[in-house]
Structures are given as C-alpha cells and as structure tokens.
Design an enzyme around this catalytic site. Structure first.
Site, PDB file in Angstrom:
ATOM      1  N   LEU A  22     -60.320 -12.983  44.233  1.00  0.00           N
ATOM      2  CA  LEU A  22     -61.686 -12.475  44.310  1.00  0.00           C
ATOM      3  C   LEU A  22     -61.955 -11.830  45.660  1.00  0.00           C
ATOM      4  O   LEU A  22     -62.603 -10.791  45.742  1.00  0.00           O
ATOM      5  CB  LEU A  22     -62.672 -13.635  44.141  1.00  0.00           C
ATOM      6  CG  LEU A  22     -63.128 -13.910  42.733  1.00  0.00           C
ATOM      7  CD1 LEU A  22     -63.965 -15.165  42.703  1.00  0.00           C
ATOM      8  CD2 LEU A  22     -63.943 -12.718  42.232  1.00  0.00           C
ATOM      9  N   GLU A 142     -52.247  -8.505  47.777  1.00  0.00           N
ATOM     10  CA  GLU A 142     -52.500  -9.949  47.821  1.00  0.00           C
ATOM     11  C   GLU A 142     -51.187 -10.694  47.599  1.00  0.00           C
ATOM     12  O   GLU A 142     -50.475 -10.430  46.630  1.00  0.00           O
ATOM     13  CB  GLU A 142     -53.505 -10.319  46.714  1.00  0.00           C
ATOM     14  CG  GLU A 142     -53.728 -11.823  46.656  1.00  0.00           C
ATOM     15  CD  GLU A 142     -54.514 -12.285  45.420  1.00  0.00           C
ATOM     16  OE1 GLU A 142     -55.100 -11.438  44.721  1.00  0.00           O
ATOM     17  OE2 GLU A 142     -54.510 -13.503  45.164  1.00  0.00           O
ATOM     18  N   ASP A 149     -45.446 -22.426  51.363  1.00  0.00           N
ATOM     19  CA  ASP A 149     -44.602 -22.514  50.170  1.00  0.00           C
ATOM     20  C   ASP A 149     -43.253 -21.865  50.481  1.00  0.00           C
ATOM     21  O   ASP A 149     -43.198 -20.808  51.121  1.00  0.00           O
ATOM     22  CB  ASP A 149     -45.196 -21.702  48.997  1.00  0.00           C
ATOM     23  CG  ASP A 149     -46.540 -22.223  48.540  1.00  0.00           C
ATOM     24  OD1 ASP A 149     -46.901 -23.350  48.945  1.00  0.00           O
ATOM     25  OD2 ASP A 149     -47.220 -21.500  47.784  1.00  0.00           O
ATOM     26  N   GLY A 356     -54.935 -15.655  20.661  1.00  0.00           N
ATOM     27  CA  GLY A 356     -54.123 -16.837  20.870  1.00  0.00           C
ATOM     28  C   GLY A 356     -52.802 -16.747  20.138  1.00  0.00           C
ATOM     29  O   GLY A 356     -52.575 -15.837  19.347  1.00  0.00           O
ATOM     30  N   CYS A 383     -58.425 -10.294  18.200  1.00  0.00           N
ATOM     31  CA  CYS A 383     -56.990 -10.378  17.941  1.00  0.00           C
ATOM     32  C   CYS A 383     -56.685 -11.520  16.964  1.00  0.00           C
ATOM     33  O   CYS A 383     -56.956 -11.380  15.780  1.00  0.00           O
ATOM     34  CB  CYS A 383     -56.226 -10.494  19.260  1.00  0.00           C
ATOM     35  SG  CYS A 383     -54.547  -9.866  19.111  1.00  0.00           S
ATOM     36  N   HIS A 520     -58.048  -6.307  22.618  1.00  0.00           N
ATOM     37  CA  HIS A 520     -58.747  -7.230  23.528  1.00  0.00           C
ATOM     38  C   HIS A 520     -59.792  -6.467  24.340  1.00  0.00           C
ATOM     39  O   HIS A 520     -59.501  -6.013  25.451  1.00  0.00           O
ATOM     40  CB  HIS A 520     -57.747  -7.882  24.482  1.00  0.00           C
ATOM     41  CG  HIS A 520     -56.887  -8.905  23.833  1.00  0.00           C
ATOM     42  ND1 HIS A 520     -57.272 -10.219  23.711  1.00  0.00           N
ATOM     43  CD2 HIS A 520     -55.687  -8.809  23.243  1.00  0.00           C
ATOM     44  CE1 HIS A 520     -56.324 -10.899  23.084  1.00  0.00           C
ATOM     45  NE2 HIS A 520     -55.349 -10.066  22.785  1.00  0.00           N
ATOM     46  N   GLU A 522     -62.176  -7.520  26.019  1.00  0.00           N
ATOM     47  CA  GLU A 522     -62.607  -8.214  27.246  1.00  0.00           C
ATOM     48  C   GLU A 522     -61.946  -7.654  28.501  1.00  0.00           C
ATOM     49  O   GLU A 522     -62.501  -7.770  29.599  1.00  0.00           O
ATOM     50  CB  GLU A 522     -62.358  -9.728  27.141  1.00  0.00           C
ATOM     51  CG  GLU A 522     -60.905 -10.187  27.118  1.00  0.00           C
ATOM     52  CD  GLU A 522     -60.295 -10.250  25.724  1.00  0.00           C
ATOM     53  OE1 GLU A 522     -60.753  -9.496  24.846  1.00  0.00           O
ATOM     54  OE2 GLU A 522     -59.346 -11.022  25.521  1.00  0.00           O
TER      55      GLU A 522
HETATM   56  N1  GLN Z   1     -50.559 -14.386  17.708  1.00  0.00           N
HETATM   57  C1  GLN Z   1     -51.074 -13.168  17.198  1.00  0.00           C
HETATM   58  C2  GLN Z   1     -50.037 -12.051  17.227  1.00  0.00           C
HETATM   59  O1  GLN Z   1     -49.062 -12.123  17.898  1.00  0.00           O
HETATM   60  C3  GLN Z   1     -52.327 -12.757  17.933  1.00  0.00           C
HETATM   61  C4  GLN Z   1     -52.082 -12.474  19.384  1.00  0.00           C
HETATM   62  C5  GLN Z   1     -53.350 -12.413  20.181  1.00  0.00           C
HETATM   63  O2  GLN Z   1     -54.367 -12.950  19.791  1.00  0.00           O
HETATM   64  N2  GLN Z   1     -53.292 -11.797  21.333  1.00  0.00           N
HETATM   65  O3  GLN Z   1     -50.200 -11.058  16.566  1.00  0.00           O
END
Ligand code: GLN
Length: 551
Positions: A22, A142, A149, A356, A383, A520, A522
């Site tokens: 940030l 960055e 580390d 996901g 997605c 996506h 977002e």
């Molecule tokens: N798992 C799903 C795919 O591979 C959706 C991927 C996601 O939601 N980014 O198509």
C-alpha cells in the site's frame, strides 16, 4: 530505460504486514498527482515461479494483469492507486529469476562459466528492473519480505548495486518500519526501527527515507531520535499513521511531506500535487449514508486477503450510491442443507459467489444461488460463481437432473460447464487446445479478452457500451451444446466472445438482478472509477434492501 529515469526501492523491516504494498502504491499516487509517470514493480523472494499455483489460504489472492500474468496481490494495490499499466514484467520472484538463469545456463549461454548469485543472479534481477523503465519518470520497486530474511538477500544486493550503476542522484531507498506504542510504558519505541535500519546498513543500503508505521503521529523528539540513530534527515522520518481507509494513505503521506522529500532527494522538478480527487474520495467515503449487507459465499473465507480485489470492488461499487457495503463471509462448506442456507442468507441484500477452484463446498454454493434466484435477491456470480449459477439453473429451471461442471463430476449426464478441448482464440489468433491432463499452470484462459454485449441486458446497461474487455483466469467454459436448451428455459446470454463461441456473461429474466460472468471484473475496479457491474449489483442490493423484501 530513459536517461533520467529515477528509481525508488521500498523495503520493509521489523515484521510483515506493515503495508509495504500500500505504501508503494500510495507513493505512486503522490508522484502521479505531481504529473510524473510511474510504474511499480514487485520483487518477491519466494521460490515459486509465479503465484499462479499457490494456495490462496497461504498466499492470498492471485492478481491477474491484462497480459495474463498471475501476480502478487500487491499489484492490485498498484493498479487501484495509479494509472500504471502493469504486466508480467511488474512481478518477479526468486523462482522466475533462477528459472531464467538456469535455462540460459542449460542452453550454454554462459560458455561453461561458473554461475553464481553475484553477479549472475544479481545481474538478472537488475535487468528485470530495467525492463519496466521505458516511458516512465519513476520506477518504484517493492522488495517483498522483511529485512533479515535469508531469501531476500540477492534482491537487496541487486538494489544496492543499482545505485552504483544508475548513479546516486537517481536512486532512493525508502524503508518501512514499525514504531509501536507500548501501553505499559506509555511510550513510542524506536528500537525496532534502529535495529532494522542497522540490519539494512549491514548489507550496504543506507535508507534515505523512513516510513514509520504507528498508531499516532510521531512527536518531533521521536523523529529527531530516529533521525540521529538511523542517519537520516529529520524531515525524512515520516509518520505512516494507521488510517480508517486505505485510500487516505496518500493524503497522510503528503501531509507528512513525503512527496516533497522524494522529489528533493531525487532532484526532480514537478508541478504542485493535485490531490483534489483523493480528497473528494475521502469526503465521499466519510459521508456514506446508506448500507447494504452482501453475503460472499466462498471457500477461502477465513483469509480476507484471498478476496482482496473483490472486497475492494464491492466497496467501490457502493461509492456512487453513497452506500456502505458490509460483507458477510460464508463458508459454502457449511451450507449443507436448505434450512441452513436460509438461516445464513436471510436478511442479506445481495449474494455473491466468487471465483474458486476445487470441489469442496460446491453444493453449498449451488444452494446459495437457488436461494438468491427463488427469493429474488440480487445475485452476482464470478467465474466459478457463474459456473454454479449455470448448474443451479440447469438442474432446477431447465430440468437437467444431475447437471454439473465436468470440473467436479466427470460422469455427469449434463456437463453444462466443461473443458473446451479446442477453440479459436481471437486475441492471439491461434487455435487453443486443452487436454484433461495438461499441466496445471499452463492450460488456463488468462488475461484480457474482448467481449460483445447483447442490447437491453443488465450487462449492456451497466457498461453502457457494446464491447468491453475483461480479465480471465479459468480452465472451464460454458458448454454450447446446452445453449439453446437453457435459453429456451429463460437464460439470457448477454456477453460472448466476438465470434460468439465463448459465453462470457449470463443473466436470467424475471429477476431484479442476477448475473454471472466468466471473467473477473474485480481486477479492474478502482476507487475513482468503480466497476460498472459492482456498481449496479450494489445498486440492486440497495433497492432490494429499501423495498424491504427481506425474508
Ligand atoms: N475452477 C474454475 C475453472 O478453472 C473457475 C476458476 C475461477 O473461478 N477463477 O474454470
């Protein structure tokens, strides 16, 4: 690399999570507000070649750029705070650097020489930094991890050398540390900062500016003490005070004189900063006068970082409505029957199923979609969220018993979502092939794709245009064999690839706001330019809450 390109390296000390990403983004915003062109790069010390296959529970979100790079989530901050166009060269990991050097060695490029961290790895790191230096005035780099580390040492050595190569007047080191207030002593403590700077100096880097993360403004005597012990100017000790909104960080830094100090040290001449848009944003954020609650039904709900861009996009979506967006994270694995589903979702104003991977909790997500559809609660599926929406619609509206995504049930009688084995990629003008066993990292549809919108749909209304570009990261697609059947049952296909082959957005008729997208959105939302789909989803949620249709 332009002749006068300047470089700012940001490092972090004491502990992680102080907000280095940030801070780097906010520095970028401040420099842009003075009319400078900036780019921001993240160098990550871990050995994975990219974050694409990393577990979101451990690593947080994978941020995707237009050019399809799977990158660290800090790039999301950089894009939300600046105009910088980021791509695959804006994120390097130790793994990626070594991969390049080792591949070159295998090809014989080093003519049998002994390959060493210094100079081969450090040279490769420096070359990677220069890759983003075209067409910008300032490159902000960055360095991930915390000083001390083992993993970050080659990066630190490379940035130490960089000052020698680029000239001392063109390089600035900014170090972020912690100045904790110890309640029992009633004092701010500077020792962790002193130790961290000592560590940094021991590897040859003398910081020019210290950003001191703290819960209160540092009094002058504390600044003087830090300046003395750490050998920096007193006005180079900047209070990085905790703020209620991350979008206030540029303003706080500016009030502390950070941008003045940067341009003084780098000897750059700029106009005075134009910070009105940031001030207006904070005013708006402080004046939100309505609220909605959105249920986010997903799998990675324990780690808030996993949905970083999503959380921000939902927040942005509320701004045009002066609406505060509360998030209720629900682990879809817990939605094991309809009653639990009702208990968990009753009272929310909108339901969102995010992207996901993996089958855990899929039936719970499908139940959440059904609840949204039947109770006319605004629904947004992203997605995987679109996939589960299609499964739900196929099963319960179109009567396709056992419909599923082939990702989760290879034997399903109705694979409404499936692995498209061959398709024409209009972006690269190549025929793409996928096979079931193909390498996990290499078979995804990644990055920006053009999408055509159908008139008079929620999507066309939101975007106000007929052609858009959005970022993808998935393997599975809508199965065109079911297109007609589902459309006959009331599905609206409102967005497709330009040739119509790939289904990108789906909606259902007879519902206030129900939309699934294969991409996506977002990743492209910004505080000053909220994404149209999030804006309209929150608008629908607000209308829903006002209509008191709550169940
Ligand atoms: N798992 C799903 C795919 O591979 C959706 C991927 C996601 O939601 N980014 O198509």
């Amino acid at each position: 690399m332009g002749d006068t390109t300047k470089y700012i390296f940001t490092t972090g000390g004491v502990l992680s999570s102080l907000g280095k990403g940030l801070a780097s983004a906010a520095i970028g915003a401040l420099l842009e507000s003075r009319g400078l062109r900036v780019t921001i790069q993240k160098l990550d010390p871990y050995i994975n070649v990219d974050p694409g296959t990393m577990n979101p529970f451990q690593h947080g979100e994978v941020f995707v750029t237009d050019d399809g790079a799977e990158t660290d989530l800090d790039l999301g901050h950089y894009e939300r705070f600046t105009q910088a166009k980021l791509g695959k060269n804006n994120n390097f990991t130790t793994g990626k650097i070594y991969h390049t050097v080792i591949s070159r060695e295998r090809r014989g490029d080093y003519l049998g020489g002994t390959i060493q961290v210094i100079p081969h790895i450090t040279d490769e790191i420096k070359d990677s930094i220069r890759l983003v230096a075209d067409d910008v005035d300032v490159v902000i780099v960055e360095i991930g991890g915390t000083i001390g580390d083992i993993e970050s040492l080659p990066f630190l050595e490379a940035i130490r050398q960089f000052k020698v190569d680029a000239g001392p007047e063109n390089v600035l080191y900014i170090h972020l540390t912690l100045v904790p207030y110890i309640v029992t002593a009633g004092e701010l403590k500077t020792k962790p900062t002193q130790h961290s700077v000592k560590e940094l100096r021991s590897i040859g880097i003398a910081p020019d500016i210290l950003l001191c993360r703290t819960d209160r403004y540092l009094p002058t005597d504390i600044k003087k003490k830090i300046a003395l012990f750490c050998d920096v100017d007193v006005d180079a000790v900047i209070t990085a005070k905790d703020v209620p909104s991350i979008y206030e960080v540029p303003l706080v830094f500016h009030r502390e004189g950070l941008d003045d100090k940067i341009i003084e040290k780098l000897n750059i001449w700029t106009r005075a900063p134009l910070l009105d848009p940031w001030k207006a944003l904070i005013e708006r954020i402080n004046g939100l006068d309505s609220e909605v609650t959105i249920a986010v039904v997903g799998k990675y709900v324990q780690l808030i970082e996993s949905y970083k861009s999503l959380n921000e996009a939902l927040f942005h979506g509320g701004l045009p409505h002066n609406c505060k967006v509360h998030l209720k994270f629900i682990d879809s694995g817990e939605i094991t029957d309809r009653e639990i589903c009702r208990d968990l979702l009753a009272g929310v104003d909108g339901i969102l199923v995010p992207g996901g991977f993996g089958s855990r909790g899929i039936e719970g997500k499908i139940r959440a979609v059904r609840f949204a559809r039947e109770n006319r609660v605004p629904f947004f599926g992203i997605c995987l969220g679109m996939h589960v929406a299609m499964i739900e619609f196929s099963r319960h509206v179109a009567g396709l018993t056992g419909a599923h995504s082939a990702e989760f049930d290879k034997e399903t009688p109705h694979p409404v979502i499936f692995l498209m084995l061959e398709w024409y990629d209009e972006q690269t003008r190549t025929v793409q092939k996928r096979d079931v066993d193909s390498d996990k990292g290499g078979s995804m549809r990644l990055g920006a794709y053009t999408c055509h919108l159908k008139k008079d749909t929620l999507a066309a209304h939101a975007y106000g245009s007929s052609e858009i570009s959005e970022r993808h990261r998935h393997r599975y697609e809508f199965n065109n064999d079911y297109r007609q059947l589902l459309e006959d049952a009331g599905l609206i296909i409102s967005g497709t690839s330009p040739n119509g082959e790939l289904v990108e957005i789906t909606e259902i008729a007879d519902h206030p706001w129900f939309l699934g997208c294969q991409f996506h959105p977002e990743f492209k939302s910004r505080p000053m330019d909220p994404h149209p789909l999030f804006r309209d989803f929150i608008g629908a949620a607000l209308a829903f809450s006002r209509n008191k249709q709550k169940i």
